[in-house]
Write a protein that holds these residues in place. Structure first.
Motif, PDB file in Angstrom:
ATOM      1  N   TYR A 119      -5.523  14.021  10.790  1.00 41.91           N
ATOM      2  CA  TYR A 119      -5.651  13.353   9.496  1.00 41.91           C
ATOM      3  C   TYR A 119      -4.330  13.494   8.756  1.00 41.91           C
ATOM      4  O   TYR A 119      -3.757  14.586   8.692  1.00 41.91           O
ATOM      5  CB  TYR A 119      -6.747  14.015   8.663  1.00 41.91           C
ATOM      6  N   MET A 120      -3.882  12.412   8.163  1.00 44.28           N
ATOM      7  CA  MET A 120      -2.638  12.478   7.411  1.00 44.28           C
ATOM      8  C   MET A 120      -2.645  11.483   6.261  1.00 44.28           C
ATOM      9  O   MET A 120      -3.225  10.403   6.365  1.00 44.28           O
ATOM     10  CB  MET A 120      -1.429  12.234   8.329  1.00 44.28           C
ATOM     11  N   SER A 121      -2.027  11.869   5.181  1.00 44.31           N
ATOM     12  CA  SER A 121      -1.783  10.966   4.066  1.00 44.31           C
ATOM     13  C   SER A 121      -0.528  10.172   4.396  1.00 44.31           C
ATOM     14  O   SER A 121       0.489  10.742   4.797  1.00 44.31           O
ATOM     15  CB  SER A 121      -1.587  11.763   2.776  1.00 44.31           C
ATOM     16  N   ILE A 122      -0.607   8.839   4.237  1.00 41.79           N
ATOM     17  CA  ILE A 122       0.495   7.992   4.649  1.00 41.79           C
ATOM     18  C   ILE A 122       0.905   7.056   3.512  1.00 41.79           C
ATOM     19  O   ILE A 122       0.050   6.551   2.771  1.00 41.79           O
ATOM     20  CB  ILE A 122       0.115   7.174   5.913  1.00 41.79           C
ATOM     21  N   LYS A 123       2.212   6.893   3.358  1.00 44.07           N
ATOM     22  CA  LYS A 123       2.779   5.900   2.451  1.00 44.07           C
ATOM     23  C   LYS A 123       3.684   4.990   3.280  1.00 44.07           C
ATOM     24  O   LYS A 123       4.476   5.491   4.090  1.00 44.07           O
ATOM     25  CB  LYS A 123       3.617   6.562   1.349  1.00 44.07           C
ATOM     26  N   VAL A 124       3.578   3.692   3.063  1.00 48.39           N
ATOM     27  CA  VAL A 124       4.384   2.739   3.834  1.00 48.39           C
ATOM     28  C   VAL A 124       4.904   1.639   2.911  1.00 48.39           C
ATOM     29  O   VAL A 124       4.157   1.110   2.080  1.00 48.39           O
ATOM     30  CB  VAL A 124       3.561   2.088   4.973  1.00 48.39           C
ATOM     31  N   ARG A 125       6.185   1.314   3.072  1.00 45.91           N
ATOM     32  CA  ARG A 125       6.731   0.075   2.517  1.00 45.91           C
ATOM     33  C   ARG A 125       7.072  -0.839   3.680  1.00 45.91           C
ATOM     34  O   ARG A 125       7.754  -0.433   4.629  1.00 45.91           O
ATOM     35  CB  ARG A 125       7.999   0.342   1.684  1.00 45.91           C
TER      36      ARG A 125
ATOM     37  N   SER B 263       9.659   1.685   5.642  1.00 47.06           N
ATOM     38  CA  SER B 263       9.736   3.083   5.231  1.00 47.06           C
ATOM     39  C   SER B 263       8.376   3.740   5.388  1.00 47.06           C
ATOM     40  O   SER B 263       7.344   3.150   5.038  1.00 47.06           O
ATOM     41  CB  SER B 263      10.170   3.194   3.763  1.00 47.06           C
ATOM     42  N   VAL B 264       8.372   4.992   5.881  1.00 53.20           N
ATOM     43  CA  VAL B 264       7.121   5.716   6.132  1.00 53.20           C
ATOM     44  C   VAL B 264       7.258   7.167   5.675  1.00 53.20           C
ATOM     45  O   VAL B 264       8.266   7.824   5.950  1.00 53.20           O
ATOM     46  CB  VAL B 264       6.754   5.712   7.632  1.00 53.20           C
ATOM     47  N   TYR B 265       6.239   7.643   4.987  1.00 52.74           N
ATOM     48  CA  TYR B 265       6.113   9.077   4.670  1.00 52.74           C
ATOM     49  C   TYR B 265       4.749   9.541   5.164  1.00 52.74           C
ATOM     50  O   TYR B 265       3.721   8.879   4.921  1.00 52.74           O
ATOM     51  CB  TYR B 265       6.214   9.327   3.168  1.00 52.74           C
TER      52      TYR B 265
END
Length: 301
Positions: free
Chosen positions: A103-109, A123-125
């Motif tokens: 499980y992971m929290s993901i941010k993407v542009r 972009s990925v965090y």
């Protein structure tokens, strides 16, 4: 520096990079290194007219409908979706071993161009939430930055002693325990892969496809396309695959593929599974969300 880099195992470089009831969500039966180039090619494919379905079997006609939905979803992503956040739940088979759910929290542009000029890099965090072996791990990738590398650090006890590292996304260290490099993560890249696999499946005479409406993934209403390839072939990557398309967002939020079963009527082993839960689009992510020096992160704490 070489010693801690060797100790820093199992980075998230390969994350993608995805039953109908919630009890089946995580596999409980009765749950791309040049992504921009691939997305661009698939976007061109999305402009093609839907093949004629007259004379097709109902199964193949459903597959054609599914491909059209995927192309529309890709077009929407490229024109309307700038960024998103989600909880990514993934499970992959590496070699002969199916890993546990991560499980992971993901941010993407999403990658954006205007007049052929890059105006927003892909972009990925990632922040790993569980299991405990990876909890606290953070990873960042930004297209055309850091010499094409990912930036990562471990969490928990190991994170106190191991440094933040910068490593190639397709290198041995980053790919350990991963099916895909981090450059292929995300919903848009998943759509591209779905289109590629669906177009390939159209060439198989015995392929079967079925639409099911009224499904739910957690609290989201979905339409499911299930694709079955009965015959093992060198270029067939799975026996059965399910795609859950969010009815409101018109985006796939779950993909799971199974191998050929060992016996008649059984379900094959999971090959790969990706779930984008609590997906929120166009939340206004900024450069700071993909900066290792962001004080909210622990890359350089």
């Amino acid at each position: 520096m070489n010693t801690p880099r060797r100790q820093f195992l199992g980075l998230a470089g390969g994350l993608l990079a995805g039953g109908l009831s919630q009890s089946r969500l995580f596999g409980q039966d009765p749950q791309w290194t040049k992504p921009v180039h691939r997305v661009a090619n698939a976007a061109m494919s999305a402009q093609k007219a839907t093949p004629a379905i007259s004379g097709m079997s109902p199964a193949k006609a459903d597959l054609v409908r599914g491909l059209e939905m995927a192309r529309q979803s890709l077009s929407r992503s490229k024109t309307e979706v700038n960024d998103y956040t989600a909880i990514l739940v993934k499970r992959e088979r590496i070699g002969d071993t199916v890993g546990e759910h991560e499980y992971m929290s993901i941010k993407v542009r999403n990658h954006k161009e205007v007049g052929g000029r890059l105006v927003q890099p892909f972009s990925v965090y990632l922040m790993f939430l569980k299991p405990s072996s990876v909890k606290g791990r953070e990873v960042i990738y930004v297209e055309n930055q850091n010499n094409g590398n990912i930036v990562a650090h471990e969490g928990g006890f190991k994170g106190r002693f191991l440094p933040t590292v910068t490593i190639p996304p397709t290198g041995m260290l980053a790919m350990r325990g991963q099916r895909y490099p981090m450059t292929e993560i995300g919903v848009e890249n998943m759509i591209v892969k779905l289109i590629e696999r669906g177009e390939k499946a159209l060439n198989f005479e015995d392929v079967r496809a079925e639409f099911r409406k009224g499904a739910r993934l957690k609290d989201r209403a979905c339409t499911v396309l299930e694709l079955t390839q009965p015959t093992r072939r060198p270029d067939a990557e799975f026996h059965t695959a399910q795609v859950f398309m969010d009815d409101e967002l018109n985006m796939p939020i779950r993909y799971i593929a199974y191998d050929w079963p060992a016996s008649e009527g059984a379900r094959g082993e999971v090959i790969e599974e990706y779930n984008y839960l609590n997906l929120k689009v166009n939340v206004g992510l900024t450069d700071a969300d993909f900066d290792p020096y962001n004080k909210s992160y622990n890359f350089h704490s």
